[in-house]
Structure formats: structure tokens, C-alpha cells
Design a protein around this motif. Sequence first.
Motif: not given
Length: 71
Positions: A11-14, A45-54, A60-71
Motif C-alpha cells: 500500500v505504501y509503495e502504490y 490486516s485489512p478486511s477482505l472488502i477493504l483489500a479489494f477496495k484498495l 492492480v490484482p489483489i494478490d499484487v497488493l497483498f501477500t499472505y505469509r506463513e512463518a
Amino acid sequence: MKETNYVENKVYEYRVLQHLSQEKLGQAVGVSKQTIYAMEKGNYSPSLILAFKLAQFFDVPIDVLFTYREA
């Protein structure tokens, strides 16, 4: 037990590429500048609705803006 999975975002970069303030971006997607700040810092972490709005706002596709990470 602390959850170690998280969602990274660009989000910051965009936002910076479009010369937008946190306040202007928040207004465009219906949240406060504090929410944008917290999201950019990785503290929210935004709601799914907010992630789609952004993703739609930045066109951009949602998976370009947000990436799920498992640590």
C-alpha cells in the motif's frame, strides 16, 4: 500462542507512486488515515472488502497488493 502468519502489503509503495497522502487514500476507500498508517506499518490486516477496495483503487490484482505469509 502468538500467530506468526501475516499479510504483507504494498500500500505504501502504490500510495507514494500516486502522490497521495494517507488521508486522501483513506477518504477514497472509506477509512481513516490512521488505518492506512497502521496497514502500511504492518500493524493492521485489512478486511477482505477493504483489500479489494484498495486493489480496485490502484487498479492492480489483489494478490499484487497483498501477500499472505506463513512463518
